[in-house]
Design a protein around this motif. Structure first.
Motif, PDB file in Angstrom:
ATOM      1  N   ARG A   1     -13.239   8.619   4.687  1.00 14.12           N
ATOM      2  CA  ARG A   1     -12.250   7.875   3.888  1.00 14.12           C
ATOM      3  C   ARG A   1     -12.867   6.587   3.358  1.00 14.12           C
ATOM      4  NH1 ARG A   1      -7.072   9.779   4.969  1.00 14.12           N
ATOM      5  NH2 ARG A   1      -6.522   8.402   3.263  1.00 14.12           N
TER       6      ARG A   1
ATOM      7  N   HIS B   1     -12.440   4.745   0.691  1.00 12.65           N
ATOM      8  CA  HIS B   1     -11.591   3.659   0.187  1.00 12.65           C
ATOM      9  C   HIS B   1     -10.934   2.890   1.343  1.00 12.65           C
ATOM     10  CE1 HIS B   1      -9.327   1.276  -2.576  1.00 12.65           C
ATOM     11  NE2 HIS B   1      -8.195   1.585  -1.949  1.00 12.65           N
TER      12      HIS B   1
ATOM     13  N   GLU C   1       0.812  -1.229   0.000  1.00 11.81           N
ATOM     14  CA  GLU C   1       0.000   0.000   0.000  1.00 11.81           C
ATOM     15  C   GLU C   1       0.847   1.281   0.000  1.00 11.81           C
ATOM     16  OE1 GLU C   1      -2.040   3.390   1.363  1.00 11.81           O
ATOM     17  OE2 GLU C   1      -0.911   2.224   2.832  1.00 11.81           O
TER      18      GLU C   1
ATOM     19  N   ASP D   1      -9.966   8.348  -5.115  1.00 10.95           N
ATOM     20  CA  ASP D   1      -8.798   8.854  -4.375  1.00 10.95           C
ATOM     21  C   ASP D   1      -7.600   9.078  -5.291  1.00 10.95           C
ATOM     22  OD1 ASP D   1     -10.187   8.909  -2.077  1.00 10.95           O
ATOM     23  OD2 ASP D   1      -9.157   7.257  -1.078  1.00 10.95           O
TER      24      ASP D   1
ATOM     25  N   HIS E   1       0.365  -0.901  -5.409  1.00 10.10           N
ATOM     26  CA  HIS E   1      -0.894  -1.164  -4.700  1.00 10.10           C
ATOM     27  C   HIS E   1      -2.054  -1.186  -5.700  1.00 10.10           C
ATOM     28  CE1 HIS E   1      -4.125  -0.903  -1.778  1.00 10.10           C
ATOM     29  NE2 HIS E   1      -4.568   0.181  -2.389  1.00 10.10           N
TER      30      HIS E   1
END
Ligand code: HEM
Ligand code: HEM
Length: 151
Positions: A121, A123, A42, A111, A48
């Motif tokens: 947030r 995601h 990530e 995003d 990612h």
């Protein structure tokens, strides 16, 4: 003569069945590894996203390999009075998994491309919920992971 033809036919059917089983195994392994690698990497955003997209692509293959079951489950979702039975609960669980996968993908692109994050947030939330759900989905089907047979 007849029994030899029968034998050849049965053995051809067995070969086709074990090939399909091997393909399903390959898809399962790719699903698990792409999800893990995407999460671990990530901090490296490009990787990612790349592994996340491989995961989504293979979800498509996974559902295509279960076309008939998926269609039956989708139809069941429309029959509200049957949702409380075991097949109805499976339809709800798999329907939720599908929606959370799509939500993770859309919010991920949001995003990636929007000038700033959404206040909530989405995601991060959908990514974490999806991960937990995938662990449950996979653990409950662990014995079918290697030798999946769909009739
Ligand atoms: C790590 C990712 C995943 C793994 C390892 C996995 C594994 C499995 C396994 C082993 C089965 C049983 C196959 C059989 O009956 O022979 C299955 C069934 C199924 N999966 Fe997945 N799956 C994953 C992700 C998903 C996702 C994201 C969705 C939905 C978008 C999904 C939808 C289904 C459906 C509809 C079935 C058939 C009905 C059922 O058993 O629930 N799977 N999956
Ligand atoms: C296996 C599928 C995926 C999972 C489980 C997942 C999960 C996550 C998680 C937990 C974060 C950290 C969020 C944070 O620190 O607030 C993140 C970040 C991010 N992901 Fe994913 N992701 C996946 C696939 C994708 C895909 C396919 C895309 C693009 C289309 C994407 C785009 C992003 C972006 C841009 C970030 C950094 C910005 C942010 O925090 O939202 N992800 N992801």
């Amino acid at each position: 003569m007849n029994s030899s033809a029968d034998y050849t036919k049965t053995s051809r059917m067995r070969t086709a069945q074990s090939r399909r089983s091997a393909l399903r195994w390959l898809v399962h392994v790719t699903l698990i590894s792409s999800a893990i690698v995407s999460l671990v990497l990530e901090p490296v955003l490009t990787l990612h996203v790349a592994f996340g997209l491989v995961f989504v692509l293979f979800v498509g293959f996974h559902l295509a390999q279960r076309r008939r079951i998926s269609q039956r489950l989708a139809v069941r979702l429309l029959k509200v009075q049957k949702l409380l039975g075991p097949a109805g609960r499976l339809a709800l669980a798999d329907g939720f998994l599908f929606i959370i996968t799509v939500a993770m993908l859309f919010s991920g692109f949001w995003d990636l491309w929007a000038p700033h994050h959404t206040k909530i947030r989405w995601h991060a939330i959908t990514g974490v919920v999806l991960t937990i759900y995938l662990v449950v989905h996979t653990a409950r089907r662990w014995r079918r992971l290697r030798f999946s047979q769909i009739r």
